[in-house]
Each structure stands twice: as C-alpha cells, then as structure tokens.
Scaffold this motif. Structure first.
Motif, PDB file in Angstrom:
ATOM      1  N   PHE A 107      46.762 -20.199 -10.152  1.00 28.95           N
ATOM      2  CA  PHE A 107      46.441 -18.755  -9.537  1.00 28.95           C
ATOM      3  C   PHE A 107      47.544 -18.597  -8.405  1.00 28.95           C
ATOM      4  N   PHE A 108      47.797 -17.373  -7.944  1.00 24.48           N
ATOM      5  CA  PHE A 108      48.603 -16.768  -6.885  1.00 24.48           C
ATOM      6  C   PHE A 108      48.020 -15.403  -6.411  1.00 24.48           C
ATOM      7  N   SER A 109      48.562 -15.212  -5.338  1.00 26.85           N
ATOM      8  CA  SER A 109      48.564 -13.944  -4.796  1.00 26.85           C
ATOM      9  C   SER A 109      49.332 -13.704  -3.524  1.00 26.85           C
ATOM     10  N   ALA A 110      49.870 -12.356  -3.401  1.00 26.19           N
ATOM     11  CA  ALA A 110      50.734 -12.310  -2.437  1.00 26.19           C
ATOM     12  C   ALA A 110      50.859 -10.723  -1.991  1.00 26.19           C
ATOM     13  N   ARG A 111      51.031 -10.405  -0.736  1.00 24.30           N
ATOM     14  CA  ARG A 111      51.021  -9.208  -0.204  1.00 24.30           C
ATOM     15  C   ARG A 111      51.725  -8.874   1.003  1.00 24.30           C
ATOM     16  N   THR A 112      52.328  -7.923   1.177  1.00 22.14           N
ATOM     17  CA  THR A 112      52.959  -7.450   2.507  1.00 22.14           C
ATOM     18  C   THR A 112      52.376  -6.074   2.943  1.00 22.14           C
ATOM     19  N   ASP A 113      52.122  -6.133   4.246  1.00 20.66           N
ATOM     20  CA  ASP A 113      51.551  -4.868   4.986  1.00 20.66           C
ATOM     21  C   ASP A 113      52.343  -4.329   6.037  1.00 20.66           C
ATOM     22  N   TRP A 114      52.832  -2.892   5.842  1.00 20.91           N
ATOM     23  CA  TRP A 114      53.717  -2.529   7.080  1.00 20.91           C
ATOM     24  C   TRP A 114      52.812  -1.307   7.740  1.00 20.91           C
ATOM     25  N   GLN A 115      52.380  -1.702   8.852  1.00 20.91           N
ATOM     26  CA  GLN A 115      51.656  -0.782   9.570  1.00 20.91           C
ATOM     27  C   GLN A 115      52.822   0.334  10.253  1.00 20.91           C
ATOM     28  N   ALA A 116      53.218   1.356   9.415  1.00 19.16           N
ATOM     29  CA  ALA A 116      54.080   2.369  10.015  1.00 19.16           C
ATOM     30  C   ALA A 116      53.611   3.072  11.096  1.00 19.16           C
ATOM     31  N   SER A 138      50.932  -0.917   1.798  1.00 22.52           N
ATOM     32  CA  SER A 138      50.853  -2.146   1.291  1.00 22.52           C
ATOM     33  C   SER A 138      51.496  -2.523   0.134  1.00 22.52           C
ATOM     34  N   THR A 139      51.801  -3.564  -0.509  1.00 25.91           N
ATOM     35  CA  THR A 139      52.254  -3.855  -1.945  1.00 25.91           C
ATOM     36  C   THR A 139      52.144  -5.243  -2.068  1.00 25.91           C
ATOM     37  N   GLY A 140      52.173  -5.788  -3.291  1.00 25.40           N
ATOM     38  CA  GLY A 140      52.095  -7.077  -3.565  1.00 25.40           C
ATOM     39  C   GLY A 140      51.359  -7.352  -5.058  1.00 25.40           C
ATOM     40  N   TYR A 141      50.837  -8.521  -4.885  1.00 27.24           N
ATOM     41  CA  TYR A 141      49.898  -9.076  -6.252  1.00 27.24           C
ATOM     42  C   TYR A 141      48.821  -9.531  -5.558  1.00 27.24           C
ATOM     43  N   ASP A 142      47.716  -8.576  -5.736  1.00 27.59           N
ATOM     44  CA  ASP A 142      46.407  -9.218  -4.946  1.00 27.59           C
ATOM     45  C   ASP A 142      45.081  -8.227  -5.293  1.00 27.59           C
ATOM     46  N   TYR A 143      43.984  -8.333  -4.743  1.00 29.42           N
ATOM     47  CA  TYR A 143      42.917  -7.643  -5.141  1.00 29.42           C
ATOM     48  C   TYR A 143      42.571  -6.672  -4.290  1.00 29.42           C
ATOM     49  N   ILE A 144      42.080  -5.656  -5.289  1.00 29.35           N
ATOM     50  CA  ILE A 144      41.565  -4.382  -4.282  1.00 29.35           C
ATOM     51  C   ILE A 144      40.153  -4.312  -4.835  1.00 29.35           C
ATOM     52  N   SER A 145      39.426  -3.774  -3.666  1.00 25.88           N
ATOM     53  CA  SER A 145      37.860  -3.417  -3.805  1.00 25.88           C
ATOM     54  C   SER A 145      37.824  -2.213  -3.008  1.00 25.88           C
ATOM     55  N   PHE A 146      36.704  -1.542  -3.453  1.00 27.29           N
ATOM     56  CA  PHE A 146      36.182  -0.344  -2.733  1.00 27.29           C
ATOM     57  C   PHE A 146      34.649  -0.461  -2.736  1.00 27.29           C
TER      58      PHE A 146
END
Length: 448
Positions: free
Chosen positions: A107-116, A123-131
């Motif tokens: 298993f793996f996950s990775a993400r990058t967040d740019w607070q512009a 945000s982009t990557g390979y990760d989980y999204i929840s609402f």
C-alpha cells in the motif's frame, strides 16, 4: 447460518524504527522507517505477516508541503491456500503469489499541497478523499475509514480502502467553502473509470455548519469507450446539469449534511445521501426500485473531562436503502473502487445502530467499549455489484424478513502507551444473533 468462531492474535515482534531529518530554515524533510512482524491464528489456519514501511513528509517552501506513506507486506500461511489473483481491480486489491501458501502486497499514498493563498489550496497525488461529518458511516465519500465487519469477514481478501489518483482544490472563506476533486477509479484493467466530487459548505455560526455535495461516477465498458468529461473538471458547474449535457450516462448522486456543536464538547450531525428518486416525495415508496437513498444521524461527545479521565461517546444510526451505490451499467458505473464502496462499507439494503464509549487517562491508557446492531439483507439488490435489468421486478423491499441477517457485535479495546512511540493493546469482538462468531486481536508496536 453456519456458526463461525475466529481467534486472531496480532503480535508485532521485533519492531524497529529509525528517523532521518534534514532541515534548512523553514524547509525540512523527515523520513521514518519501521518494520514489524505479526501472526494471526484462527480455527482454520495460521498466517504470518511481515511488514516494512516508510513515512515521508516535509516542507519544500512555506506554502508547499508533501506527505507520503508506503508499506510492503508478505503473508505466509499454514492451512490456507491463496487463490491466484488475475489483477483485475473488481476482484479486489491485487497481490502476488509466493508459492501456494504465500503472497505479497503493498500500500502507498502520496500527496502534495500548495497553499497558493491563505484561502486557496491546490492538491494532487494518490490519496484518500472524504466528505461529511459522520464518524462511523460516511455516505458520500468515506476516504480511508475502515471497520472490521463480521458479516464481510474473509481471510482471502485484503479489506482496506484503496487511495485514488486525484487533483483538486479547496477554497475557504470565513463563511463559505468550496472543494472540488477529480479522481481516477479502477474497475477493469483495460477500461477507464472516473469520479468527480465537489462540496459547498456554509458556516452559519461558530457552532453550526452544513454542506451540499455532488458526486458522479462513469467509465468505459465493453459496449462503449469513454474518456473523462471536461465539463466535470470546471469549477462551480452543478453536476445535475452537467449530466444532461453528457447524455445522462453517469451515476450521479447528491447529499446534504450538517454539524451542530453544542457546548464545545457535544456534536449532533447528520447526512442524507440521494442516489436517485422518482419524485421528491417518494422516499418511502417501495413500488419503485429506483428510489435509492441513505441517511445517517449521530451524536458525539469529545474529550469530556470527568475527574481524572477523559470521556468520549458516539452514537450513530445509519439506514441504506436497496440498490444504493449500484448502477444498471454494472461495475463501470457503480460506486466502487477496487471492489470497495466509495461510501459506507455497509453496502445497500442495510442498517446499523452503533454506540461507542471511550475512556482515557492522558495518553497512557485508552479503553473503548462498543455495541453495534446490524441488519443486512442478502437478497438481490443488497450488493453493490448487483445489476438491475428491465426483466427484474420494479419494486423493492427494505430489510425483507426472509433474507435479512441480524446480529449484534460487542467490542472491547484497550490500549497502553508506556512510551510515546510504543503501544500495547488488545481487542475482543463477540457476535451474537443470526450470525455468530468471535474475534480477538492482541497487538504491540510503534504508533506514530
């Protein structure tokens, strides 16, 4: 129903970890390594799992951060033969064979967040999204939430939600927020599958907020080849209208949720998920199978200080109608990724009444007591992969007495943390009703 008793021991022996830190002013990169070994024993087999993993996070610039996780697992069993995996995603998360009684999986996950900007993040990557605010059963997007389900227990499947490749952004103002994500799903190796989700949130006051969410799932199947629809990438475009633009070929849904925090420690929350409705007044009309909806309501108490202990409590009631998350075009359009539901893992035609009481003393010891009353209809329309055709009956039955299983699950979990990075604990589950069983875990290892 066959009686099944399962005894599982999870004991991490010889856990090792190391941490490497590189920093330069505000910028840094931290790498943490760990290794553990576990053994699981039940009445039919013994399984040994060795795990090696890494955590990587850092700050490239004051407004650019990254997070990554990866682990490699090797299973060896006695008394259990792993079936060959054909690497078709609808068969579940893939693994490789190691002889007749072994397998490897990762298993793996990775993400990058740019607070512009202070109020805008990309945000982009390979990760989980929840609402949504639900604690036990998120109905729209559950992200990484995973709970052991007695009725779904199987030794041959890897039952963890799988991350998705995604790109999205979050816009947060004082009173309103907007989030939008585009994700790639996996159903068949040779066909594409996508989901898009956006959410509009309103902060009415410091203790009350509500949100509106839309999701859509579509993909390719043997009859048609489809690529991603550009209209769903555009911000602020309602999916209700975008679906008509594309020819009404998607599996779209919408939900509304609220969170009301009382006295800071109490929270009342709820979510209504609408997969499809004949009319706005047809919620309880069982004459049409396409009236597909789900609802969840809960109460939570967080870290209430009584004496020397902190107390937590969570009650949640969830109802999911028949055929929710399914689609008449099959797995290319249903609400799944690698065979796992994107929403609640209860699946269609189910109900759960859940209670959990937590007691803790600082970070040294934590105790959780839980009871869950579950009803699950096993008839047609109760599985996310079921396909309704024109020849099938047009009515539905919620929790038909002839095909519904009822059981209660009693849980006890205790966790000791004598040191900040080391923990020892145990979990015990007893299941009574039309489905019976027992599950025990004993574990020890590094907690990050």
């Amino acid at each position: 129903m066959t009686r099944r008793a399962t005894l599982v021991f999870l004991l991490c022996t010889l856990p090792l970890h190391a941490e490497f830190l590189i920093s330069d002013g505000d910028r840094f990169a931290r790498l943490r390594l760990f290794i553990k070994d576990s053994i699981q024993i039940n009445s039919d087999y013994i399984q040994n799992t060795a795990t090696v993993g890494i955590f990587l996070n850092g700050l490239v610039a004051p407004n650019l951060s990254f997070n990554a996780f990866a682990e490699l697992n090797t299973d060896k069993s006695s008394g259990l033969t792993y079936l060959p995996h054909n690497y078709e995603p609808y068969f579940g998360y893939p693994y490789g064979e190691l002889g007749k009684n072994g397998r490897t999986w990762d298993f793996f996950s990775a993400r990058t967040d740019w607070q512009a900007m202070p109020y805008f993040k990309i945000s982009t990557g390979y990760d989980y999204i929840s609402f949504g605010p639900a604690r036990r059963n998120k109905l729209a997007l559950r992200g990484s939430d995973f709970y052991w389900r007695a009725i779904q227990d199987s030794s041959s499947l890897i039952k963890r939600p799988v991350p998705t490749p995604f790109v999205g952004f979050d816009l947060n103002l004082d009173f309103v927020s907007y989030s939008q994500y585009a994700m790639q799903l996996k159903d068949r190796k040779d066909y594409a599958k996508y989901t898009h989700a956006h959410r509009l949130g309103f902060k009415v006051s410091n203790n009350f907020s509500f949100g509106l969410t839309e999701t859509t799932v579509y993909g390719s199947n043997p009859e048609e080849r489809r690529s991603t629809e550009v209209i769903y990438w555009l911000p602020f475009v309602p999916y209700l209208f975008a679906e008509s633009y594309g020819g009404d070929r998607e599996n779209s849904a919408m939900s509304a949720d609220f969170s009301w925090k009382l006295l800071k420690k109490f929270e009342l929350y709820g979510e209504l998920f609408i997969d499809d409705l004949n009319t706005i007044t047809s919620f309880f009309d069982e004459s049409w199978w396409g009236n597909k909806w789900a609802a969840s309501i809960g109460l939570a108490i967080d870290s209430a200080k009584i004496g020397m202990f902190n107390w937590d409590y969570n009650f949640e009631y969830t109802r999911i109608e028949p055929w929710v998350y399914t689609h008449h075009k099959g797995t290319s359009h249903d609400y799944s990724h690698f065979g796992n539901s994107l929403g609640s893992d209860l699946g269609p035609n189910s109900r759960e009444i859940y209670n959990r009481l937590g007691i803790s003393y600082k970070d040294f010891v934590k105790l959780n007591l839980s009871i869950s009353a579950v009803a699950k209809d096993t008839a047609f329309g109760g599985r996310i992969g079921d396909i309704h055709t024109e020849e099938d009956p047009t009515d539905k039955k919620y929790l038909n007495s002839e095909s519904t299983l009822h059981y209660k699950e009693y849980g006890l979990a205790i966790l000791f943390r004598p040191f900040s990075v080391w923990s020892i604990g145990a979990k015990q589950y007893l299941i009574f009703g039309e489905y019976k069983g027992r599950r025990t875990e004993i574990f020890s290892g590094i907690v990050w």
